[in-house]
Design an enzyme around this catalytic site. Structure first.
Site, mmCIF file in Angstrom:
data_model
loop_
_atom_site.group_PDB
_atom_site.id
_atom_site.type_symbol
_atom_site.label_atom_id
_atom_site.label_comp_id
_atom_site.label_asym_id
_atom_site.label_seq_id
_atom_site.Cartn_x
_atom_site.Cartn_y
_atom_site.Cartn_z
ATOM 1 N N ASP A 199 -12.721 40.120 -18.604
ATOM 2 C CA ASP A 199 -13.874 39.563 -19.314
ATOM 3 C C ASP A 199 -13.636 39.674 -20.816
ATOM 4 O O ASP A 199 -14.481 40.168 -21.565
ATOM 5 C CB ASP A 199 -15.145 40.313 -18.909
ATOM 6 C CG ASP A 199 -16.418 39.587 -19.325
ATOM 7 O OD1 ASP A 199 -16.385 38.351 -19.450
ATOM 8 O OD2 ASP A 199 -17.446 40.261 -19.525
ATOM 9 N N ASN A 204 -16.598 41.789 -26.369
ATOM 10 C CA ASN A 204 -15.931 42.982 -25.837
ATOM 11 C C ASN A 204 -14.752 43.414 -26.694
ATOM 12 O O ASN A 204 -13.875 44.148 -26.231
ATOM 13 C CB ASN A 204 -15.464 42.726 -24.398
ATOM 14 C CG ASN A 204 -16.604 42.790 -23.413
ATOM 15 O OD1 ASN A 204 -17.617 43.453 -23.657
ATOM 16 N ND2 ASN A 204 -16.468 42.098 -22.296
ATOM 17 N N ASP A 220 -15.377 47.786 -22.484
ATOM 18 C CA ASP A 220 -15.979 47.247 -21.263
ATOM 19 C C ASP A 220 -14.952 46.627 -20.304
ATOM 20 O O ASP A 220 -14.765 45.414 -20.257
ATOM 21 C CB ASP A 220 -17.056 46.215 -21.602
ATOM 22 C CG ASP A 220 -17.913 45.878 -20.382
ATOM 23 O OD1 ASP A 220 -17.672 46.468 -19.309
ATOM 24 O OD2 ASP A 220 -18.799 45.020 -20.498
#
Length: 329
Positions: A199, A204, A220
């Site tokens: 992701d 992030n 994350d």
């Protein structure tokens, strides 16, 4: 826990869970932007700032969470800058009153700038280093990207919810079927499956400055999984075709300083974008019983949103029909 939400996770339980580890908050709990889990920042009596993350019940198995934690520490050993969960008494995953949670040291930084080529170049090197460290083995408990299966499963989830107005349903599902067909047609590229962040988007990545030196740090890894390397790159591309080519050129050249990249994977950029688009609609649908979702995604239940999704799918179908991005020597 049998429930799938955080209905019993109140402030007292959060504080008791943290204190069960011998860490005592002095400040209040600052809720950070996270919908899948519950994440809070606080200052403790040791004068350090921490972040506590409570995992959504029944979302991950213990094995999947621990595999994420192990992966983070493996990357750290390969000098990949990231935030790893804190180890206490040899453990990184803890449980309190049925809720599983972990702790991180709080790190600061600025939002990553997608239009900053210097930052994209740095990120390309980081991802090259990350993927080199990730290519020797695969996750055994976590998922592997399967575009066909995910699109079909997400379509079934969307069909089961009652959000799409009747006058749009035929058009929506007809376009969704066409999007799925075109996506699968363009996603048959052969590629090496490796462990991924999964992701990797601007939210992030934290851009940091230290004594005139700037670098980025990844956060994350909740969605780490197996898949093609391009999955960790394509979300950095934005703008028109020429801008995307420039961004891709900068990132791949920097990436290949550490690890070879299979340029055939460029053909997966638009299929992966379609995958994310459809999975996102299904994700909100599945989480709607969590009170945080109707409160923060109220537009999801409006006619306008579904009209916009029909337009977005038509645009994505057109993008799938365009020629694949290519870099030339």
């Amino acid at each position: 826990m049998s429930n799938f939400d955080f209905s019993n996770l109140g402030p007292d339980l959060i504080l008791d869970a943290i204190e069960s580890l011998g860490i005592y908050p002095e400040s209040g709990l600052l809720a950070l932007n996270s919908y899948e889990n519950r994440v809070y920042q606080f200052k403790a009596d040791d004068n350090l700032r921490y972040v506590v993350k409570f995992y959504r019940p029944n979302r991950w198995t213990d094995e999947q969470i621990l595999e994420e934690h192990t992966y983070s520490y493996d990357l750290l050993e390969h000098d990949v800058p990231l935030v790893v969960p804190i180890t206490i008494d040899g453990k990184t995953l803890f449980e309190f009153n049925g809720y599983r949670f972990c702790l991180y040291k709080s790190v600061g930084g600025r939002m990553f700038e997608l239009d900053n080529l210097d930052q994209l170049e740095w990120l390309g090197r980081l991802l090259g280093k990350l993927h080199k460290a990730s290519s020797s083995s695969l996750f055994t408990s976590r998922a592997t990207i399967n575009i066909e299966q995910e699109l079909l499963e997400s379509t079934e989830v969307i069909k089961q919810v009652n959000f799409i107005p009747p006058y749009l349903q035929n058009t929506f599902f007809s376009d969704l079927a066409l999007l799925t067909e075109r996506t699968l047609k363009h996603s048959n590229t052969n590629y090496q499956t490796i462990k991924l962040h999964g992701d990797c988007h601007a939210g992030n990545i934290l851009w940091q400055s230290h004594d005139a030196k700037s670098d980025a740090i990844l956060v994350d890894f909740d969605d780490c999984l197996n898949g093609p390397a391009i999955q960790d790159i394509w979300m950095m591309l934005n703008g028109d075709r020429q801008e995307k080519l420039m961004q891709l050129d900068v990132m791949i050249n920097a990436y290949e300083e550490f690890h070879n990249f299979n340029h055939a994977e460029f053909s997966l950029i638009e299929p992966l974008r379609a995958r994310r688009m459809v999975n996102y609609m299904a994700w909100i649908s599945k989480r709607w019983s969590d009170p945080a979702f109707p409160r923060n995604f109220s537009w999801f239940a409006t006619d306008k949103y579904w009209e916009q999704q029909i337009l977005a799918m038509k645009e994505q179908i057109a993008a799938l029909n365009e020629s694949t991005l290519k870099l030339f020597p």
